[in-house]
Design an enzyme around this catalytic site. Structure first.
Site, PDB file in Angstrom:
ATOM      1  N   LYS A 132      -2.843  -0.473 -24.778  1.00 20.64           N
ATOM      2  CA  LYS A 132      -3.286  -0.598 -26.172  1.00 20.64           C
ATOM      3  C   LYS A 132      -2.046  -0.531 -27.075  1.00 20.64           C
ATOM      4  CE  LYS A 132      -7.892   0.940 -24.870  1.00 20.64           C
ATOM      5  NZ  LYS A 132      -8.950   1.972 -24.962  1.00 20.64           N
ATOM      6  N   TYR A 159       0.842  -1.203   0.000  1.00 24.28           N
ATOM      7  CA  TYR A 159       0.000   0.000   0.000  1.00 24.28           C
ATOM      8  C   TYR A 159       0.868   1.239   0.000  1.00 24.28           C
ATOM      9  CZ  TYR A 159      -4.958  -0.526  -0.140  1.00 24.28           C
ATOM     10  OH  TYR A 159      -6.217  -0.706  -0.611  1.00 24.28           O
ATOM     11  N   THR A 212      -4.572   5.086 -21.893  1.00 25.05           N
ATOM     12  CA  THR A 212      -4.372   3.782 -21.291  1.00 25.05           C
ATOM     13  C   THR A 212      -2.921   3.402 -21.579  1.00 25.05           C
ATOM     14  OG1 THR A 212      -5.056   2.730 -23.341  1.00 25.05           O
ATOM     15  CG2 THR A 212      -6.753   3.000 -21.661  1.00 25.05           C
ATOM     16  N   ARG A 229      -2.322  -3.428 -18.233  1.00 20.63           N
ATOM     17  CA  ARG A 229      -3.592  -2.696 -18.175  1.00 20.63           C
ATOM     18  C   ARG A 229      -3.438  -1.586 -17.162  1.00 20.63           C
ATOM     19  NH1 ARG A 229      -7.163  -5.609 -21.189  1.00 20.63           N
ATOM     20  NH2 ARG A 229      -8.615  -3.875 -21.163  1.00 20.63           N
ATOM     21  N   GLU A 253      -0.502   4.818  -0.600  1.00 18.56           N
ATOM     22  CA  GLU A 253      -1.306   6.016  -0.875  1.00 18.56           C
ATOM     23  C   GLU A 253      -0.435   7.255  -0.795  1.00 18.56           C
ATOM     24  OE1 GLU A 253      -4.624   5.805   1.813  1.00 18.56           O
ATOM     25  OE2 GLU A 253      -5.693   4.394   0.534  1.00 18.56           O
ATOM     26  N   ASP A 312      -7.462  12.553 -25.358  1.00 15.91           N
ATOM     27  CA  ASP A 312      -7.477  11.174 -24.854  1.00 15.91           C
ATOM     28  C   ASP A 312      -6.873  10.301 -25.949  1.00 15.91           C
ATOM     29  OD1 ASP A 312      -8.052   8.578 -24.163  1.00 15.91           O
ATOM     30  OD2 ASP A 312     -10.135   8.956 -23.607  1.00 15.91           O
TER      31      ASP A 312
HETATM   32  C1  LIG Z   1      -9.959   2.334 -24.127  1.00 13.38           C
HETATM   33  C2  LIG Z   1     -10.316   3.770 -23.976  1.00 13.38           C
HETATM   34  C3  LIG Z   1     -10.637   4.334 -22.740  1.00 13.38           C
HETATM   35  C4  LIG Z   1     -10.908   3.515 -21.501  1.00 13.38           C
HETATM   36  O1  LIG Z   1      -9.975   2.704 -21.059  1.00 13.38           O
HETATM   37  P1  LIG Z   1     -10.324   1.512 -20.050  1.00 13.38           P
HETATM   38  O2  LIG Z   1      -8.982   1.085 -19.652  1.00 13.38           O
HETATM   39  O3  LIG Z   1     -11.095   0.513 -20.838  1.00 13.38           O
HETATM   40  O4  LIG Z   1     -11.108   2.093 -18.930  1.00 13.38           O
HETATM   41  C5  LIG Z   1     -10.842   5.706 -22.660  1.00 13.38           C
HETATM   42  N1  LIG Z   1     -10.771   6.467 -23.756  1.00 13.38           N
HETATM   43  C6  LIG Z   1     -10.505   5.961 -24.962  1.00 13.38           C
HETATM   44  C7  LIG Z   1     -10.435   6.880 -26.121  1.00 13.38           C
HETATM   45  C8  LIG Z   1     -10.286   4.597 -25.124  1.00 13.38           C
HETATM   46  O5  LIG Z   1     -10.036   4.107 -26.327  1.00 13.38           O
END
Ligand SMILES: *Cc1c(COP(=O)(O)O)cnc(C)c1O
Length: 419
Positions: free
Chosen positions: A230, A55, A227, A236, A57, A201
Site C-alpha cells: 500500500k 522452497y 501489508t 503484494r 520452509e 495494524d
Molecule cells: C489491506 C489491509 C489488510 C489486509 O491485507 P490483504 O493483503 O488484503 O490481506 C489488513 N488490515 C488492514 C488495516 C488493511 O488495510
C-alpha cells in the site's frame, strides 16, 4: 547470457495482451484507491525473479530444504532493512499478505473463543479485526468499537469502557477507511488497564509511518502488522514486527503455524522496497502524500463534498455523497469511466447497504507516486465535481476522461510500461 526461450508474448499472446492493456490502462487513469500504489520497476523485477522457484520452509540458517545459499541472505536483507526503516526489534517478512499476517497474530496469542477488540468494519475497520463474516469473527468473540456520531472519530472513552466490560486478550488499532491519526499511546494505556496485547495494524499507513508522516506505533504496540504493497510501495505481501519478547511466538505462528514455504521472490521485492523507503526521497514522498490529501480534501469540501470527519490527517478521504444526491456506487462507476479510479464505501452510520453505500473512498498514494502535487489535487476535485453532478452524461465523462489522460501523460507512473 540473454534469454533464448520464447517470450511471454510468443508463448501466451492472450495474457501478454492483457498485461499490455493493463499497462495502458494504468498509464491513462489516476489510481485514487487509497490501498493501492505503483510499485517500481525494481520491485517488479525482484517479484518476477527465479527466487520464486525455491522452497525454504523455516527461517534463515534453520531451513528444512537444502540450497538456501541465496535465499538466506535475501530474507536477512529484507528483515534487517525493515527493522532499520521502522526501528523495530523483530521483523517477520514471510506472511503472504496482510490478512494472513493478522491471522498469525491471533494464532500466536489467542485460543478459539477468546475475545478480540477492533474498529468495526462499518466504521472503517478491517475484516480481520474480528468482523463477523471473517474467520476472526467466527472463531473468536469480538467486541468492536466504533466512531462517535457527532464527529465520526474514535471515542477512546468508549474503547476503554468496552475493554473493561469485555476484557479482550487482543486489541487492534488501525483501519482501512479512517482518515485521522491513530493515538497509539492512548490504546497502549487501555490495553495495559485490561492486560491485553496491543496490535497496531498499519497496513494502510505503513509508508507514512516509515517516512515520519504519521506517528509510529513501534515501541508502543506489542505487535505491528502491515501489508507491503500500500503506502509502502512494495510487492503484494505482509509483515509482522514485534517486541523481542514476542519474536519467537510470532515466528512460530507464521511457520509452521499458518504457512508453508515463504514466497522468496516477494521477500526479495520487500527488501528492494525497504531499500527504496530508506532513501531520503521517501520521507519527502510520505509527507507529500499527506499534503496532497489535505489539498484534495479542502478542494472537495469547497465543491460541496461532505467529508467524513471533515477532512483528513493521512492519505485517505471518505466522502458522503448523500448531499449530492448520488449513491457511492453510481459515482464511483462514473468516475471510473472518466479515468478517476476509486471505490464506493460505506460511511459511518450508513443507512444504505454495503454493496450500494452512500460514500466513496479515495486517497493520494498513487497520484503522489506519479509526482502530482497540490495543483493536480485541485484539478482532480474539479473533475470529480463535474463527473458527480452530471454522472449520466457520457459526453461529459468523455470530456473529463480526455483531460485526465492528458495530465497522466505528463506524470508517468512508476513501473508502468508505455509502448
Ligand atoms: C489491506 C489491509 C489488510 C489486509 O491485507 P490483504 O493483503 O488484503 O490481506 C489488513 N488490515 C488492514 C488495516 C488493511 O488495510
Amino acid at each position: 547470457m540473454p534469454w533464448t526461450e520464447p517470450s511471454l508474448a510468443a508463448v501466451d499472446p492472450e495474457i501478454a495482451h492483457l498485461i499490455r492493456d493493463a499497462n495502458a490502462l494504468e498509464a491513462r487513469t489516476i489510481r485514487l484507491i487509497p490501498s493501492e500504489n505503483y510499485a517500481s520497476r525494481a520491485v517488479q523485477e525482484a517479484t518476477g525473479s527465479v527466487l520464486g522457484n525455491k522452497y525454504s520452509e523455516g527461517y534463515p540458517h534453520k531451513r528444512y530444504y537444502e540450497g538456501q545459499q541465496i535465499v538466506d541472505p535475501v530474507e536477512e536483507l529484507a528483515r534487517n532493512r525493515m527493522m532499520k526503516l521502522f526501528g523495530a526489534e523483530h521483523c517477520n517478512v514471510q506472511p503472504y499478505s496482510g490478512s494472513p499476517a493478522n491471522l498469525a497474530v491471533y494464532f500466536a496469542f489467542l485460543k478459539p473463543g477468546d475475545t478480540v477488540m477492533g474498529l468495526a468494519l462499518p466504521a472503517g475497520g478491517h475484516l480481520t479485526h474480528g468482523w463477523g463474516v471473517s474467520i476472526t469473527g467466527s472463531y473468536f468473540k469480538s467486541a468492536a468499537y466504533g466512531v462517535r456520531r457527532e464527529d465520526q472519530r474514535i471515542d477512546l472513552d468508549e474503547v476503554r469502557k468496552l475493554a473493561k466490560e469485555h476484557q479482550p486478550k487482543l486489541i487492534f488499532c488501525g483501519g482501512t477507511a479512517y482518515a485521522r491519526t491513530w493515538d497509539f499511546p492512548a490504546f497502549r494505556s487501555i490495553a495495559d488497564e485490561v492486560g491485553a496485547i496491543l496490535v497496531a495494524d498499519i497496513a494502510h499507513i505503513a509508508g507514512l509511518v516509515a517516512g515520519g508522516a504519521h506517528p509510529s506505533p513501534i515501541g508502543i504496540a506489542d505487535v505491528v502488522t502491515t501489508t507491503t504493497h500500500k503506502t509502502l510501495r512494495g510487492p503484494r505481501g505482509g509483515m509482522i514486527m514485534a517486541k523481542k519478547v514476542h519474536a519467537a511466538a510470532i515466528d512460530k505462528a507464521v511457520f509452521p503455524g499458518l504457512q508453508g514455504g515463504p514466497h522468496n521472490h516477494t521477500t526479495a521485492a520487500i527488501a528492494v522496497a525497504a531499500h527504496e523507503a530508506l532513501q531520503p526521497s521517501f520521507k519527502t514522498y510520505a509527507h507529500a502524500i499527506v499534503e496532497n490529501a489535505k489539498a484534495l480534501a479542502a478542494a472537495l469540501s469547497e465543491r460541496g463534498f461532505s467529508l467524513v470527519t471533515g477532512g483528513t490527517d493521512n492519505h485517505l478521504i471518505l466522502a458522503d455523497l448523500t448531499p449530492l444526491n448520488v449513491s457511492g456506487k453510481i459515482a464511483a462507476r462514473a468516475l471510473d469511466r472518466a479515468g478517476l479510479v476509486l471505490n464506493y464505501n460505506s460511511v459511518p452510520f450508513d443507512p444504505r447497504k454495503p454493496f450500494d453505500p452512500s460514500g466513496i473512498r479515495l486517497g493520494t498514494p498513487g497520484a503522489t507516486s506519479r509526482g502530482m502535487g497540490t495543483t493536480e489535487m485541485v484539478q482532480i476535485a474539479e473533475w470529480m465535481k463535474r463527473v458527480v453532478t452530471k454522472h449520466d452524461d457520457e459526453a461529459n465523462l468523455e470530456a473529463v476522461r480526455r483531460e485526465v489522460e492528458a495530465v497522466c501523460a505528463k506524470y508517468p507512473a512508476p513501473g508502468v510500461l508505455v509502448e
